[in-house]
Design an enzyme around this catalytic site. Sequence first.
Site, PDB file in Angstrom:
ATOM      1  N   ASP A  42       0.847  -1.169  -0.140  1.00  0.00           N
ATOM      2  CA  ASP A  42       0.041  -0.191  -0.039  1.00  0.00           C
ATOM      3  C   ASP A  42       0.791   1.338  -0.045  1.00  0.00           C
ATOM      4  O   ASP A  42       1.856   1.411   0.731  1.00  0.00           O
ATOM      5  CB  ASP A  42      -0.854  -0.084   1.191  1.00  0.00           C
ATOM      6  CG  ASP A  42      -1.804   1.097   1.253  1.00  0.00           C
ATOM      7  OD1 ASP A  42      -1.455   1.929   1.250  1.00  0.00           O
ATOM      8  OD2 ASP A  42      -3.236   0.622   1.632  1.00  0.00           O
ATOM      9  N   ASN A  50      -2.429  13.446  -2.858  1.00  0.00           N
ATOM     10  CA  ASN A  50      -3.433  14.133  -3.882  1.00  0.00           C
ATOM     11  C   ASN A  50      -3.911  15.452  -3.314  1.00  0.00           C
ATOM     12  O   ASN A  50      -4.097  16.410  -4.150  1.00  0.00           O
ATOM     13  CB  ASN A  50      -4.603  13.064  -4.053  1.00  0.00           C
ATOM     14  CG  ASN A  50      -4.166  11.994  -4.901  1.00  0.00           C
ATOM     15  OD1 ASN A  50      -3.465  11.986  -5.714  1.00  0.00           O
ATOM     16  ND2 ASN A  50      -4.976  10.788  -4.614  1.00  0.00           N
ATOM     17  N   ASP A  85      -4.647   2.550  -4.047  1.00  0.00           N
ATOM     18  CA  ASP A  85      -3.272   2.482  -3.572  1.00  0.00           C
ATOM     19  C   ASP A  85      -2.575   1.476  -3.184  1.00  0.00           C
ATOM     20  O   ASP A  85      -1.713   1.161  -2.832  1.00  0.00           O
ATOM     21  CB  ASP A  85      -3.215   3.674  -2.407  1.00  0.00           C
ATOM     22  CG  ASP A  85      -3.944   3.218  -1.301  1.00  0.00           C
ATOM     23  OD1 ASP A  85      -4.729   2.345  -1.405  1.00  0.00           O
ATOM     24  OD2 ASP A  85      -3.812   3.941  -0.441  1.00  0.00           O
TER      25      ASP A  85
END
Length: 167
Positions: A42, A50, A85
């Site tokens: 991950d 973001n 992710d």
Amino acid sequence: VLGIISEYDELTGLLNFRGFMEHIKRICQTGNGQKGYMIYGDLDHLKEINDTWGHSEGNFALRSVASILKGCLRSNDILGRVGGDEFIMMLECEEEDFGTIFRERVKTACNRFNEKSGKPFLVEISLGIAEFRPKPDTDTQEIIALADKDLYEAKKHRRKSVRRPES
């Protein structure tokens, strides 16, 4: 062409979940008795990347994780991106203490990447690892769930923020 499109992730070029599961099924069918490892990875703090620096930087981080993980695996190991992710890997290996060795290999690769990236954020990967012996009756969903549970434990030890520390 449609088969290729439906098995691969557009952003990273890696297998998607469907493609990954097809490859795993084949490995389990031909199980050679060798020890296998399902590894769930991950990208740490994608939402923060973001939200702070924009989705293009998030995409850069995701492509970077794909490249880092590819560099830590052998050509016959299987690697896919299975969610926003999340990445998943499966490999066969008899090396003693492989889980510890692989975590260290990925951590070193991330550190090397971060030294050179010039980005204001760090690209780091949490990993969950489940050991198993691939055979025709292997419940791959159960093995993935075990790796995911181990990932959840690993995430408890990640940094609070992905921002590069001020030097």
